[in-house]
Design a protein around this motif. Structure first.
Motif, short mmCIF file in Angstrom:
data_model
loop_
_atom_site.label_atom_id
_atom_site.label_comp_id
_atom_site.label_asym_id
_atom_site.label_seq_id
_atom_site.Cartn_x
_atom_site.Cartn_y
_atom_site.Cartn_z
N GLY A 1 4.11 -8.49 -31.43
CA GLY A 1 5.01 -8.86 -30.35
C GLY A 1 5.07 -7.91 -29.19
N SER A 2 4.38 -6.78 -29.27
CA SER A 2 4.43 -5.81 -28.16
C SER A 2 3.81 -6.41 -26.92
CB SER A 2 3.74 -4.51 -28.55
OG SER A 2 2.36 -4.72 -28.83
N ALA A 3 4.43 -6.14 -25.78
CA ALA A 3 4.02 -6.81 -24.54
C ALA A 3 3.97 -5.84 -23.37
CB ALA A 3 4.99 -7.94 -24.21
N GLN A 4 2.94 -6.00 -22.57
CA GLN A 4 2.96 -5.46 -21.22
C GLN A 4 3.75 -6.44 -20.36
OE1 GLN A 4 -1.17 -3.86 -20.13
NE2 GLN A 4 -1.61 -5.27 -21.81
N VAL A 5 4.37 -5.93 -19.31
CA VAL A 5 5.21 -6.79 -18.47
C VAL A 5 4.58 -6.87 -17.08
CG1 VAL A 5 7.50 -7.18 -17.51
CG2 VAL A 5 7.26 -6.10 -19.76
N LEU A 6 4.01 -8.03 -16.78
CA LEU A 6 3.46 -8.27 -15.45
C LEU A 6 4.55 -8.85 -14.57
CD1 LEU A 6 1.05 -8.43 -13.47
CD2 LEU A 6 0.60 -10.73 -14.38
N MET A 7 4.87 -8.12 -13.48
CA MET A 7 5.93 -8.53 -12.55
C MET A 7 5.31 -8.85 -11.21
SD MET A 7 8.55 -5.45 -13.65
CE MET A 7 7.15 -4.30 -13.80
N GLU A 8 5.57 -10.05 -10.70
CA GLU A 8 5.01 -10.48 -9.41
C GLU A 8 6.15 -10.73 -8.44
OE1 GLU A 8 1.43 -13.18 -9.87
OE2 GLU A 8 2.28 -13.32 -11.90
N TYR A 9 6.04 -10.05 -7.28
CA TYR A 9 7.12 -10.14 -6.29
C TYR A 9 6.53 -9.96 -4.90
CZ TYR A 9 11.62 -9.18 -3.98
OH TYR A 9 12.71 -9.22 -3.17
N GLU A 10 6.78 -10.95 -4.05
CA GLU A 10 6.28 -10.94 -2.67
C GLU A 10 4.78 -10.67 -2.61
OE1 GLU A 10 8.73 -8.31 -0.34
OE2 GLU A 10 10.44 -9.69 -0.35
N TYR B 1 2.84 -5.91 -10.27
CA TYR B 1 3.18 -4.64 -10.90
C TYR B 1 3.07 -4.84 -12.42
CZ TYR B 1 5.53 -4.04 -6.35
OH TYR B 1 5.85 -3.99 -5.01
N LEU B 2 2.29 -4.02 -13.09
CA LEU B 2 2.10 -4.16 -14.53
C LEU B 2 2.65 -2.94 -15.25
CD1 LEU B 2 0.82 -5.79 -16.89
CD2 LEU B 2 -1.22 -4.36 -16.60
N VAL C 1 -0.29 -2.41 -8.93
CA VAL C 1 0.33 -1.17 -9.41
C VAL C 1 0.30 -1.19 -10.94
CG1 VAL C 1 2.40 0.25 -9.50
CG2 VAL C 1 1.83 -0.99 -7.40
N LEU C 2 -0.31 -0.18 -11.53
CA LEU C 2 -0.28 -0.02 -12.98
C LEU C 2 0.77 1.03 -13.33
CD1 LEU C 2 -1.48 -0.55 -15.81
CD2 LEU C 2 -3.06 1.34 -15.38
N ILE C 3 1.79 0.60 -14.05
CA ILE C 3 2.87 1.51 -14.48
C ILE C 3 2.59 1.81 -15.95
CG2 ILE C 3 5.36 1.84 -14.63
CD1 ILE C 3 5.56 -0.62 -12.67
N THR C 4 1.90 2.91 -16.21
CA THR C 4 1.36 3.16 -17.54
C THR C 4 2.08 4.27 -18.29
OG1 THR C 4 -0.64 3.76 -18.79
CG2 THR C 4 -0.40 4.74 -16.62
N GLU C 5 2.27 4.05 -19.59
CA GLU C 5 2.70 5.16 -20.44
C GLU C 5 1.62 6.23 -20.39
OE1 GLU C 5 1.89 5.95 -24.26
OE2 GLU C 5 1.27 3.97 -24.93
N LYS D 1 -10.18 -1.51 -15.88
CA LYS D 1 -10.05 -2.96 -16.06
C LYS D 1 -8.93 -3.54 -15.19
CE LYS D 1 -12.04 -5.02 -18.85
NZ LYS D 1 -13.33 -5.76 -18.81
N THR D 2 -7.90 -2.75 -14.95
CA THR D 2 -6.75 -3.21 -14.19
C THR D 2 -7.00 -3.15 -12.68
OG1 THR D 2 -5.35 -2.35 -15.97
CG2 THR D 2 -4.25 -2.92 -13.92
N GLN D 3 -7.81 -2.18 -12.27
CA GLN D 3 -8.19 -2.00 -10.86
C GLN D 3 -6.98 -1.87 -9.92
OE1 GLN D 3 -11.06 -4.99 -9.70
NE2 GLN D 3 -12.37 -4.61 -11.47
N PRO D 4 -6.07 -0.98 -10.25
CA PRO D 4 -4.87 -0.86 -9.41
C PRO D 4 -5.13 -0.09 -8.12
CG PRO D 4 -4.82 0.81 -11.10
CD PRO D 4 -6.06 -0.01 -11.37
#
Length: 312
Positions: free
Chosen positions: A97-106, A110-111, A134-138, A282-285
């Motif tokens: 169930g672990s998830a990355q959160v892809l947020m799309e705004y304007e 942002y991942l 934008v990659l917001i990575t641990e 792979k993310t190419q931020p």
């Protein structure tokens, strides 16, 4: 255009003011987007929780009715909207169930990775990659000196240990992964499990994950032969510090949690340096924002190639 304060830390945790929600908040909030069910990410007492069904199952087991006032279970790749921000859960490969959160705004993506790993793991959904601005990575292990060994080779070390083994591991995620690995690569070992881990295993079975042979711990059983591996949570492992007649090991990616230099079991559920670099490729931020660790090495590595911002 990338919004530089799209997410930021305040007293409750990582906040997106544009959607008025928090990502893995550390205090009770109105809207909580939870990436996975480990206790340092999934707190109780929120008004509303958005998460995958597996995450909610684990949270319900831990917190019961105090989990949240309301919840919304969302599958991977099914977008939903919170106050104008479109959110999509992407598999993170950390625990079920672990998830990355892809947020799309304007028009900007942002991942937020949450905790993630790239190593294969039969006890959770494999990580997936999506492109993001934008990659917001641990950055737990974002250090070129930290490279995780092959878990298959690590678990095979158990084959050479003829004593019974007291194996410490976190109750959710690590313990279940170890059961599967031992069944696959040290099959002559018989696995005993601490009673507090068994309810979590029941959720795994409900979710359809086959861990292989194991049974609840019995003192009598462990006295009968020398091929048992007894998996225990950290508090029990620490209480058995003077245990005799067993080999003590703690499964972790952290060097300081290994029992001694000669008996190590480096099995991590996080991305190491090479994994983070690969994820970025792979993310190419256009930008990398780091949190949950030290992003200084990434900042130095990419220099003028990609802008790196340290959120904490």
């Amino acid at each position: 255009m990338i919004i530089e304060d799209f997410v930021f830390f305040n007293e409750n945790g990582l906040y997106c003011k544009y959607g008025d929600f928090y990502l893995d908040p550390q205090q009770p909030v109105n809207n909580a987007v939870i990436t996975h069910a480990h206790a340092d990410h999934a707190k109780s007492g929120h008004k509303m929780v958005y998460a995958t069904q597996a995450t909610l199952e684990f949270m319900l087991l831990r917190y019961g009715k105090n989990m949240a006032d309301s919840t919304m279970a969302t599958g991977y790749h099914h977008p939903f909207n919170i106050n104008g921000v479109q959110i999509t859960f992407i598999p993170a490969g950390h625990i079920p169930g672990s998830a990355q959160v892809l947020m799309e705004y304007e028009g900007v993506r942002y991942l937020y990775t949450g905790d993630y790993k790239l190593q294969p793991d039969a006890t959770c959904e494999p990580v997936e990659f999506v492109k993001a601005d934008v990659l917001i990575t641990e950055s737990t292990f974002a250090d070129p000196k930290v490279l995780h060994p092959d878990p298959e080779q690590e678990i095979k070390k158990l084959n050479d240990i003829k004593l019974n083994i007291l194996l410490g591991a976190y109750a959710l995620g690590k313990s279940q992964r170890l059961i599967r690995l031992i069944n696959d690569f040290a099959p002559q070992k018989q696995i005993l499990v601490h009673h507090r881990i068994m309810p979590i295993i029941a959720v795994y079975q409900k979710l359809g994950f086959n861990l292989g042979n194991h049974q609840i711990y019995s003192r009598k059983l462990m006295k009968t032969q020398q091929e048992f591996v007894y998996i225990v949570p950290p508090f029990t492992f620490d209480s058995y510090i003077r245990a005799t007649g067993v080999k003590r090991l703690f499964a972790s990616g952290w060097k300081n949690l290994q029992v001694n230099a000669n008996d190590t079991l480096f099995i991590s559920d996080h991305a190491d340096w090479n994994d983070i670099i690969y994820t970025i490729s792979k993310t190419q931020p256009k930008q990398i924002w780091t949190l949950h660790g030290n992003g200084a090495h990434l900042k130095e590595y990419f220099k003028d190639e990609i802008f790196v911002k340290l959120l904490n």
